[in-house]
Design a protein around this motif. Structure first.
Motif, short mmCIF file in Angstrom:
data_model
loop_
_atom_site.label_atom_id
_atom_site.label_comp_id
_atom_site.label_asym_id
_atom_site.label_seq_id
_atom_site.Cartn_x
_atom_site.Cartn_y
_atom_site.Cartn_z
N MET A 1 0.84 -1.19 0.00
CA MET A 1 0.00 0.00 0.00
C MET A 1 0.88 1.25 0.00
SD MET A 1 -2.92 0.88 2.82
CE MET A 1 -4.39 1.62 2.24
N LYS A 2 0.55 2.21 -0.87
CA LYS A 2 1.32 3.44 -0.96
C LYS A 2 1.03 4.36 0.21
CE LYS A 2 1.71 3.89 -5.96
NZ LYS A 2 1.44 4.77 -7.11
N LYS A 3 1.97 5.28 0.43
CA LYS A 3 1.78 6.27 1.47
C LYS A 3 0.58 7.15 1.13
CE LYS A 3 4.14 9.90 3.94
NZ LYS A 3 5.28 10.77 4.03
N ILE A 4 -0.24 7.41 2.10
CA ILE A 4 -1.45 8.21 1.91
C ILE A 4 -1.08 9.69 1.99
CG2 ILE A 4 -3.67 8.79 2.95
CD1 ILE A 4 -3.79 5.83 3.81
N PRO A 5 -1.59 10.51 1.06
CA PRO A 5 -1.27 11.94 1.11
C PRO A 5 -1.84 12.61 2.37
CG PRO A 5 -2.30 11.35 -0.99
CD PRO A 5 -2.39 10.16 -0.09
N SER A 6 -1.17 13.64 2.78
CA SER A 6 -1.64 14.42 3.92
C SER A 6 -3.03 14.97 3.64
CB SER A 6 -0.68 15.59 4.17
OG SER A 6 -1.24 16.51 5.07
N PRO A 7 -3.87 15.07 4.67
CA PRO A 7 -5.19 15.65 4.48
C PRO A 7 -5.15 17.15 4.20
CG PRO A 7 -5.10 14.36 6.51
CD PRO A 7 -3.71 14.48 6.00
N CYS A 8 -4.00 17.77 4.38
CA CYS A 8 -3.85 19.20 4.13
C CYS A 8 -4.11 19.50 2.65
CB CYS A 8 -2.44 19.64 4.52
SG CYS A 8 -2.13 21.39 4.19
N CYS B 1 -5.30 12.89 -4.17
CA CYS B 1 -5.02 11.46 -4.23
C CYS B 1 -4.86 11.00 -5.67
CB CYS B 1 -6.14 10.67 -3.55
SG CYS B 1 -6.15 10.81 -1.75
N ALA B 2 -5.73 11.46 -6.56
CA ALA B 2 -5.65 11.08 -7.97
C ALA B 2 -4.34 11.57 -8.59
CB ALA B 2 -6.85 11.64 -8.74
N LYS B 3 -3.95 12.77 -8.26
CA LYS B 3 -2.70 13.34 -8.79
C LYS B 3 -1.49 12.51 -8.36
CE LYS B 3 -0.15 17.68 -8.98
NZ LYS B 3 -0.09 19.07 -8.51
N LYS B 4 -1.53 11.98 -7.13
CA LYS B 4 -0.44 11.17 -6.62
C LYS B 4 -0.62 9.69 -6.93
CE LYS B 4 0.76 14.38 -3.01
NZ LYS B 4 2.09 14.49 -2.50
N ASN B 5 -1.71 9.37 -7.66
CA ASN B 5 -2.01 8.01 -8.06
C ASN B 5 -2.13 7.08 -6.85
OD1 ASN B 5 -2.68 6.14 -10.02
ND2 ASN B 5 -0.56 5.47 -10.29
N VAL B 6 -2.86 7.56 -5.85
CA VAL B 6 -3.08 6.79 -4.61
C VAL B 6 -4.58 6.67 -4.39
CG1 VAL B 6 -2.76 6.82 -2.11
CG2 VAL B 6 -0.95 7.66 -3.59
N LYS B 7 -5.02 5.47 -4.04
CA LYS B 7 -6.42 5.25 -3.73
C LYS B 7 -6.74 5.95 -2.41
CE LYS B 7 -9.75 1.63 -2.84
NZ LYS B 7 -9.93 0.30 -2.36
N PRO B 8 -7.84 6.72 -2.35
CA PRO B 8 -8.19 7.38 -1.08
C PRO B 8 -8.41 6.34 0.03
CG PRO B 8 -9.61 8.12 -2.88
CD PRO B 8 -8.79 7.01 -3.40
N PRO B 9 -8.13 6.70 1.26
CA PRO B 9 -8.25 5.74 2.37
C PRO B 9 -9.69 5.50 2.81
CG PRO B 9 -7.50 7.85 3.19
CD PRO B 9 -7.56 7.96 1.69
N PHE B 10 -10.66 5.89 2.01
CA PHE B 10 -12.07 5.74 2.34
C PHE B 10 -12.85 5.67 1.04
CE2 PHE B 10 -10.71 10.11 2.37
CZ PHE B 10 -11.50 10.66 1.36
N ALA B 11 -14.07 5.22 1.12
CA ALA B 11 -14.93 5.19 -0.07
C ALA B 11 -15.63 6.54 -0.18
CB ALA B 11 -15.96 4.08 0.05
N PRO B 12 -15.42 7.26 -1.29
CA PRO B 12 -16.04 8.59 -1.44
C PRO B 12 -17.54 8.52 -1.61
CG PRO B 12 -14.65 8.09 -3.34
CD PRO B 12 -14.60 6.93 -2.40
#
Length: 81
Positions: free
Chosen positions: A1-8, A70-81
């Motif tokens: 699993m990739k690192k999750i982006p900061s919520p900032c 998240c999309a820009k960093k190609n990471v799946k969000p840690p929740f279902a939108p």
């Protein structure tokens, strides 16, 4: 699993009660997120923050901005939108 982006979402202006108007994090929470290394811990933090945003209100703008991040960093969000 990739690192999750900061919520900032790079707004970084604090209200009188100390919460950022962009993401709802306090300065302490921003520092805390940076110390989390495991993606599971980061995901739990983001989930906690979403609940905090719900309680505080006025944070509907955050979700679309965070999903773009998240999309820009190609990471799946840690929740279902």
């Amino acid at each position: 699993m990739k690192k999750i982006p900061s919520p900032c979402i790079s707004v970084c202006k604090l209200t009188r009660d100390g919460h950022c108007i962009g993401c709802a994090m306090t300065k302490t929470q921003k520092k805390m997120f940076k110390t989390l290394r495991k993606p599971d811990h980061q995901a739990a933090f983001v989930t906690l923050l979403r609940h905090q945003q719900t309680v505080l209100g006025r944070y509907r703008h955050w979700l679309p901005a965070y999903l773009r991040k998240c999309a820009k960093k190609n990471v799946k969000p840690p929740f279902a939108p």
